[in-house]
Design an enzyme around this catalytic site. Sequence first.
Site, short mmCIF file in Angstrom:
data_model
loop_
_atom_site.label_atom_id
_atom_site.label_comp_id
_atom_site.label_asym_id
_atom_site.label_seq_id
_atom_site.Cartn_x
_atom_site.Cartn_y
_atom_site.Cartn_z
N ARG A 77 0.84 -1.18 0.00
CA ARG A 77 0.00 0.00 0.00
C ARG A 77 0.88 1.25 0.00
O ARG A 77 1.92 1.28 0.67
CB ARG A 77 -0.91 0.04 1.25
CG ARG A 77 -1.98 -1.05 1.31
CD ARG A 77 -3.10 -0.76 0.31
NE ARG A 77 -4.21 -1.70 0.48
CZ ARG A 77 -4.31 -2.86 -0.14
NH1 ARG A 77 -3.35 -3.26 -0.96
NH2 ARG A 77 -5.36 -3.64 0.05
N GLU A 94 -4.29 7.21 -7.66
CA GLU A 94 -4.54 6.17 -8.66
C GLU A 94 -5.83 6.49 -9.40
O GLU A 94 -6.86 6.69 -8.76
CB GLU A 94 -4.61 4.79 -7.99
CG GLU A 94 -3.28 4.35 -7.39
CD GLU A 94 -3.30 2.92 -6.85
OE1 GLU A 94 -4.33 2.24 -7.03
OE2 GLU A 94 -2.29 2.50 -6.28
N HIS A 130 -0.80 -0.96 -10.23
CA HIS A 130 -1.57 -1.64 -9.18
C HIS A 130 -2.22 -2.91 -9.74
O HIS A 130 -3.43 -3.14 -9.57
CB HIS A 130 -2.63 -0.72 -8.58
CG HIS A 130 -3.04 -1.13 -7.20
ND1 HIS A 130 -3.59 -0.25 -6.29
CD2 HIS A 130 -2.99 -2.33 -6.57
CE1 HIS A 130 -3.86 -0.89 -5.16
NE2 HIS A 130 -3.52 -2.16 -5.31
#
Length: 322
Positions: free
Chosen positions: A233, A261, A280
């Site tokens: 994370r 993001e 991601h």
Amino acid sequence: MTGSPDARTLVSVPPALRALLFPEGVGGARLLDDASGLAAALPGTEVLVTSWGAPVLDAALLDRAPGLRLVAHIGASVKFFVTPELFARGVRVTQAGQAMARPVAEVALAFTLALLHRVHRFDHALRGGAEWSAAEQAPPRHELLGCPVGVVGASRTGRAHIELLRALGARVRVSDPYYAGEPDVPAVPLDELLATSRIVALHAPVLPETRHLIGARELALMPDGAGLVNTARSWLVDEDALLAELRTGRIDAAIDVFDAEPLPVGHPFRGLPNVLLTPHQAAGTVEARRRQGEIVLDEIARHRAGLPLRHEVTPEALERMG
């Protein structure tokens, strides 16, 4: 064991993702393509299958499903939508995070190897039009065999990464307040791990105490030429401090997770030759998606048969969940 959902099961998963998770379908379950319509679809639901972006299951929503008994999440963390109200009403919670440990660990391993061998630097140079002689230039390269690798967080993914690292001969140490150490994989304080590791891989959960666990002070402890791997994370890293350190060229990084993001097209990370970036997607393998679906179906079947759940999230576990 596989489940056979019926109309009491509501699958709140977008169609494209649902096809990957449940390639053979979900029987007689009701399907909800847009989580914004969850409130209207909840009446009559006993089992709710959730995806990323699920709304918070508060009292107002739960009042619409008095017969709800199980929430099965296709991802890992349920912390952002599960509330104490759920447990107070006797609703059980389970999740399929175990399915994603292996692919994320494999990406962390790929990142580790790429940073050690400076693959990203060579790729940036060649794609950027550098002359061959210039593209050949890179900091010293190293093998994984005998390499000191520090793992921050002995999570499921962290342990899977450790297993892969050890299979290839790395010397692994771990920093985690809940990890007491194991033969050949000792526990060490974070500062010591940072100062003595050629690669540092982050696998810690999202907790108040892990916010910006890696900041300017911690990055400065890393040796010249070291690499930071983050498939966990962005919460764990002070992104501004990391950017400043990377701009010096002193260390390298491989990053799958970001504060913003999608990562903006003009973000400075994109232009740095000592950074390897992925959007991601570390967990998104075909095999992992199918395992996630299988875990969810199996948990539903176990619930219906009155058997213990294999991946149940208790209120105590929720407190420590990322």
